[in-house]
Write a protein that holds these residues in place. Structure first.
Motif, short mmCIF file in Angstrom:
data_model
loop_
_atom_site.label_atom_id
_atom_site.label_comp_id
_atom_site.label_asym_id
_atom_site.label_seq_id
_atom_site.Cartn_x
_atom_site.Cartn_y
_atom_site.Cartn_z
N LEU B 112 71.98 31.78 16.29
CA LEU B 112 72.19 32.58 17.50
C LEU B 112 71.73 31.79 18.72
O LEU B 112 72.40 31.75 19.75
CB LEU B 112 71.43 33.90 17.41
CG LEU B 112 71.95 34.91 16.39
CD1 LEU B 112 71.03 36.11 16.32
CD2 LEU B 112 73.35 35.35 16.76
N MET B 113 70.60 31.15 18.56
CA MET B 113 70.02 30.35 19.63
C MET B 113 70.98 29.23 20.04
O MET B 113 71.16 28.95 21.22
CB MET B 113 68.70 29.77 19.09
CG MET B 113 67.98 28.89 20.04
SD MET B 113 67.12 29.85 21.25
CE MET B 113 66.79 28.57 22.43
N ARG B 114 71.61 28.63 19.04
CA ARG B 114 72.57 27.56 19.34
C ARG B 114 73.70 28.09 20.20
O ARG B 114 74.11 27.48 21.19
CB ARG B 114 73.16 27.00 18.04
CG ARG B 114 74.42 26.18 18.26
CD ARG B 114 75.00 25.68 16.96
NE ARG B 114 75.59 26.74 16.15
CZ ARG B 114 76.87 27.07 16.18
NH1 ARG B 114 77.69 26.46 16.99
NH2 ARG B 114 77.35 28.03 15.40
N LEU B 115 74.22 29.28 19.83
CA LEU B 115 75.35 29.84 20.57
C LEU B 115 74.94 30.16 22.00
O LEU B 115 75.73 29.99 22.93
CB LEU B 115 75.88 31.07 19.86
CG LEU B 115 76.54 30.75 18.52
CD1 LEU B 115 76.81 32.01 17.73
CD2 LEU B 115 77.83 29.98 18.74
N ILE B 116 73.69 30.63 22.18
CA ILE B 116 73.23 30.90 23.54
C ILE B 116 73.18 29.60 24.33
O ILE B 116 73.66 29.50 25.45
CB ILE B 116 71.82 31.54 23.53
CG1 ILE B 116 71.85 32.89 22.84
CG2 ILE B 116 71.30 31.70 24.94
CD1 ILE B 116 70.50 33.52 22.69
N ALA B 117 72.59 28.57 23.70
CA ALA B 117 72.42 27.29 24.40
C ALA B 117 73.76 26.69 24.77
O ALA B 117 73.91 26.06 25.81
CB ALA B 117 71.63 26.32 23.53
N GLN B 118 74.77 26.93 23.91
CA GLN B 118 76.09 26.38 24.21
C GLN B 118 76.89 27.33 25.09
O GLN B 118 78.07 27.06 25.35
CB GLN B 118 76.85 26.14 22.91
CG GLN B 118 76.21 25.05 22.06
CD GLN B 118 76.92 24.92 20.74
OE1 GLN B 118 77.48 25.89 20.22
NE2 GLN B 118 76.89 23.73 20.18
N ASN B 119 76.27 28.43 25.49
CA ASN B 119 76.91 29.43 26.33
C ASN B 119 78.18 29.98 25.69
O ASN B 119 79.19 30.20 26.35
CB ASN B 119 77.23 28.83 27.71
CG ASN B 119 77.47 29.93 28.72
OD1 ASN B 119 77.04 31.07 28.51
ND2 ASN B 119 78.14 29.62 29.80
N ARG B 120 78.13 30.20 24.37
CA ARG B 120 79.26 30.82 23.68
C ARG B 120 78.86 32.26 23.38
O ARG B 120 78.59 32.63 22.24
CB ARG B 120 79.57 30.05 22.40
CG ARG B 120 80.24 28.72 22.74
CD ARG B 120 80.00 27.69 21.70
NE ARG B 120 80.73 27.94 20.47
CZ ARG B 120 80.77 27.07 19.48
NH1 ARG B 120 80.13 25.92 19.57
NH2 ARG B 120 81.44 27.35 18.39
N ILE B 121 78.87 33.08 24.45
CA ILE B 121 78.30 34.42 24.34
C ILE B 121 79.17 35.34 23.48
O ILE B 121 78.66 36.15 22.70
CB ILE B 121 78.07 35.02 25.74
CG1 ILE B 121 77.11 34.12 26.52
CG2 ILE B 121 77.48 36.41 25.66
CD1 ILE B 121 75.74 33.98 25.90
N ALA B 122 80.47 35.20 23.59
CA ALA B 122 81.35 36.06 22.78
C ALA B 122 81.08 35.81 21.30
O ALA B 122 80.96 36.75 20.51
CB ALA B 122 82.81 35.77 23.11
N GLU B 123 80.96 34.54 20.93
CA GLU B 123 80.68 34.23 19.53
C GLU B 123 79.28 34.68 19.13
O GLU B 123 79.05 35.08 18.00
CB GLU B 123 80.82 32.73 19.28
CG GLU B 123 82.24 32.31 19.10
CD GLU B 123 82.37 30.82 19.14
OE1 GLU B 123 81.93 30.16 18.20
OE2 GLU B 123 82.91 30.31 20.15
N PHE B 124 78.38 34.62 20.10
CA PHE B 124 77.02 35.12 19.85
C PHE B 124 77.07 36.57 19.38
O PHE B 124 76.45 36.94 18.40
CB PHE B 124 76.19 34.99 21.13
CG PHE B 124 74.85 35.68 21.08
CD1 PHE B 124 73.74 35.05 20.56
CD2 PHE B 124 74.71 36.98 21.54
CE1 PHE B 124 72.51 35.70 20.51
CE2 PHE B 124 73.48 37.63 21.50
CZ PHE B 124 72.39 36.98 20.98
N HIS B 125 77.86 37.38 20.10
CA HIS B 125 77.93 38.79 19.73
C HIS B 125 78.63 39.00 18.40
O HIS B 125 78.26 39.88 17.62
CB HIS B 125 78.61 39.59 20.83
CG HIS B 125 77.72 39.80 22.02
ND1 HIS B 125 76.65 40.66 21.98
CD2 HIS B 125 77.71 39.25 23.25
CE1 HIS B 125 76.03 40.62 23.14
NE2 HIS B 125 76.65 39.78 23.94
N THR B 126 79.65 38.18 18.13
CA THR B 126 80.33 38.28 16.84
C THR B 126 79.36 37.97 15.70
O THR B 126 79.34 38.66 14.69
CB THR B 126 81.51 37.29 16.79
OG1 THR B 126 82.20 37.35 18.02
CG2 THR B 126 82.45 37.63 15.67
#
Lengths: 511, 265
Positions: B112-126
């Motif tokens: 999850l942290m990786r997705l935040i850092a990469q600013n992939r918020i939609a994927e974060f929520h998925t």
């Protein structure tokens, strides 16, 4: 939401309908229902031999009524008298034998007699696989109804498995509509039994063969079943991939389209594509049956409210004023939520989420509602900046339930950057000063609002054009003889009319 | 065969946990382990789930979990993503068969942290939807959740201030990426929200080490340094770009209306 509603919501659009219709019409007697089913079987046979699929769909439309009033024993007799060779028949008979007679038909024994008599009158006349499938699907429906809530669902699972295997082995285009129904129940029964994780590959196979056979009914149904399956396991990623690779067939029933739109909206909402999600939900609400299907409509309404809040809009008050009491009750928590978001009242929002947490969990909207927190902050800030020309950051922190003035400062700074409010921060003084809002008509908002309306209208127009039904092209391809015959006929007709006119004139002369 | 893998895995873990792990050796060990895994009967496609197979599956899961940690140490993001998706299949698809891994919360939180850092918020929520409820309270997952909320609210200063307060050393790598983003965002916000700001405050907001860094940033962004305060000049180039975009949108829409009207008439 009350337990009954949750149960209803499991099968959008279909199982909900019976309840409404049962009230509307008195239950038909066992004799009349037996006669009707028999008539239906003959109609299906006629439809198949005449290749007229409209007759078939008319029979399928009346299924709900039959489903509510037929007793297992009558159906068993009918199935026994039907000449078809398949395991599904044996399974159906075995399962039906264990089902209790419905309480409404008190003359169960009586109807049994009628059934046997009727069967001996017309022994195994019908033999098309289509009518057999129709009877078997009825059997599945009865099993589903009887086992609702019961843990032992193995018999039902065995029955649908056999039915689907039987139908898949036949490759007949006239079976398409029935196969679609069968797959709907296949997915439904497995879901009730809790074994739906294992049916995905079976569904994918069915989807593939349906596509190859251009069987759009099954294609649409199976695609929806798959989406539902993925979403129930929260596999939004897979659902999204499936959506992007498998187009939904253009010609399909409205019910399937409504379901499809709902599932698409669910996926889009999770992926933060709120405007797309909202469009889908609004269309789903329009395509759903206006009477009955209460569970489905409730779910669509609930999702639409939450997604609309997430886009930053406030749903209309009329959204919550629905005539049906259970639906109104289900929307109640969302009304409270909307009220909190509308005024940007953070404490009311937190309170509502705590109070109705279980409801939101059951509706599967909890994580979406969690994202609303930010919207509440934004609205609250907008209100504050509208009402005060200068307000200290400590006060802002207090009103918005933020831990410290420093954090409030950061939140305000971001809001200014995102264009939520027009203000500047004075760090030395520790307050926020609102600057005059510019002319709202100068910005892009009016044209945006206008654009959404225009798109909506154009969409309706295009859909309406697409929904027009034109006469079959086949009728026009007449042979030369037929054309000649028709011309001659027309000539004679014209002659007759001309004579008639003369007659009329003569009559007129008499006066 | 299993004993081979088991001892190999123990070797790899020991090397990773040592204060100065030899990463090249670790990579070599991992490759050997992966090759050994292909020979386990329980991991073949279509294998029946016997008790042996279950223990083999568990072993494979442990190997890939360790591989994820190695990827973090080597700062190799593509390999991190690949290994996380491998591990996830053991977590979710075999959820009924395998006992829950003790490191599940850690790994999912890290992902999850990786997705935040990469600013992939939609994927974060998925991804978040997939995290079971009982794991949401896990300290690693909760940390990622809190970060996401702070990011949406705009509490960048809080994130920067607590940048070193990570639940596990493995989070630091992504946290560093995130700090760069947070600093940039803070600068953007400050530019719009303040007219003037003194250097020390800005320095604190951006969590920069000394005021010289602020001067460099001011140079880059075209801020006016006025003694100990900074004046944010109105920069119109951004607005011009927005205007152009708006006009393009408007033109596009009008063309669309014309096309549709043509079709109706």
């Amino acid at each position: 939401m009350v337990a009954a509603d949750v149960e209803m919501s499991d099968t959008p659009a279909k199982t909900v309908a019976p309840a409404a219709e049962k009230v509307a019409s008195a239950p038909p007697t066992a004799e009349s229902i037996l006669a009707e089913v028999k008539r239906n079987v003959t109609t299906i046979d006629k439809a198949v031999s005449g290749k007229d699929m409209r007759l078939l769909s008319r029979v399928l439309r009346g299924t709900t009524r039959v489903r509510n009033s037929i007793s297992p024993s009558v159906l068993a007799t009918l199935i026994r008298s039907h000449a078809m060779e398949s395991d599904a028949k044996k399974e159906a008979l075995a399962t039906l034998a264990t089902l209790p007679a419905p309480a409404s038909t008190s003359d169960a024994d009586n109807s049994m007699d009628v059934g046997t008599d009727g069967a001996s009158d017309s022994p195994a006349t019908s033999c098309s696989p289509e009518s057999g499938a129709y009877l078997l699907i009825l059997a599945v429906m009865l099993t589903v109804d009887a086992r609702k809530g019961a843990s032992d669902a193995t018999a039902a699972v065995r029955l649908v498995d056999a039915l689907v295997a039987h139908l898949s082995s036949l490759n007949r285009r006239t079976l398409d509509a029935l196969t679609a129904r069968a797959f709907f129940f296949y997915a439904r029964v497995h879901e009730l039994a809790g074994s739906h994780a294992g049916i995905r590959s079976q569904l994918l196979v069915a989807y593939r063969s349906a596509t190859l056979r251009r069987d759009v009914a099954t294609q649409a149904t199976v695609l929806n079943a798959l989406l539902r399956n993925y979403i129930s396991f929260r596999l939004y990623d897979q659902a999204d991939k499936l959506l992007s690779r498998a187009p939904f067939p253009e010609t399909r029933s409205n019910n399937q389209l409504a379901r499809h739109l709902y599932y698409v909206a669910r996926v889009k909402a999770v992926q933060l594509d709120y405007s797309e999600s909202l469009t889908c939900l609004q269309q789903a609400a329009r395509k759903a049956p206006q009477k009955g299907a209460l569970g489905f409509r409730t779910h669509v309404a609930v999702m639409a409210i939450v997604v609309q809040l997430l886009t930053g809009d406030i749903p209309d008050r009329s959204t919550f004023r629905v005539p049906e009491a259970p639906m109104r009750a289900a929307l109640e928590p969302y009304l409270r939520l909307t009220a909190a978001v509308r005024v940007g009242d953070m404490s009311a929002f937190v309170e509502t989420v705590e109070q109705f947490g279980a409801t939101f969990d059951a509706d599967g909207t909890r994580s979406l509602i969690g994202r609303l927190r930010h919207n509440v902050l934004k609205t609250g800030l907008r209100k504050l900046s509208a009402s005060y020309s200068r307000i200290s950051l400590a006060d802002v922190a207090e009103r918005l339930l933020l831990p410290s003035a420093a954090e409030a400062e950061a939140v305000v700074a971001k809001a200014i950057r995102d264009g939520v409010t027009e203000a500047t921060i004075d760090h030395e003084g520790g307050w926020m000063r609102s600057t005059d809002a510019g002319d709202v008509y100068g910005g892009p908002e009016p044209s945006d609002a206008y654009h959404t309306r225009v798109t909506f209208c154009l969409n309706i127009y295009n859909e309406a054009v697409r929904a027009l039904r034109f006469a079959d092209g086949a009728a026009e391809e007449e042979s030369v003889e037929a054309l000649r015959a028709r011309l001659k006929e027309e000539q004679e007709l014209a002659q007759a009319i001309a004579d008639g006119e003369v007659d009329d004139e003569e009559d007129g002369d008499d006066f | 065969m299993t004993t081979n893998v088991r001892s190999g895995l123990a070797d790899l873990r020991k090397e990773l946990e040592s204060p100065k792990p030899d990463l090249a050796r670790c990579k070599k060990l991992l490759v050997q382990l992966k090759i050994a895994l292909t020979q386990l009967a329980g991991l073949q496609p279509g294998a029946t789930l016997t008790a042996d197979a279950v223990s083999e599956l568990e072993l494979a899961r442990d190997v890939y979990e360790t591989a994820v940690h190695l990827s973090i140490l080597t700062e190799d993001i593509p390999s991190f993503e690949r290994h996380v998706s491998l591990v996830k299949s053991y977590y979710f698809d075999y959820a009924n068969v395998l006992p829950t891994s003790a490191r599940a919360g850690h790994l999912l939180g890290l992902n999850l942290m990786r997705l935040i850092a990469q600013n992939r918020i939609a994927e974060f929520h998925t991804e978040l939807e997939l995290v079971p409820t009982e794991l949401r309270t896990d300290s690693h997952v909760a940390y990622a959740l809190r970060l996401e909320q702070q990011l949406t609210d705009g509490a960048y200063a809080t994130i920067l201030a607590n940048a070193s307060d990570v639940p596990d050393a493995s989070f630091q790598f992504f946290m560093d990426t995130l700090c760069v983003t947070a600093r940039k965002e803070t600068a953007d916000c400050a530019e719009r929200a303040y007219e003037v700001l003194d250097k020390t405050t800005l320095c604190r907001l951006l969590s920069l080490d000394d005021e010289e860094d602020v001067d460099t940033l001011a140079m880059e962004r075209g801020w006016v340094v006025d003694g100990s305060t900074i004046r944010f000049g109105g920069d119109d180039s951004g607005e011009a770009a927005v205007d152009l975009e708006l006009s393009m949108d408007l033109i596009k829409r009008n063309m669309e209306y014309a096309k549709e009207l043509e079709r109706i008439v």
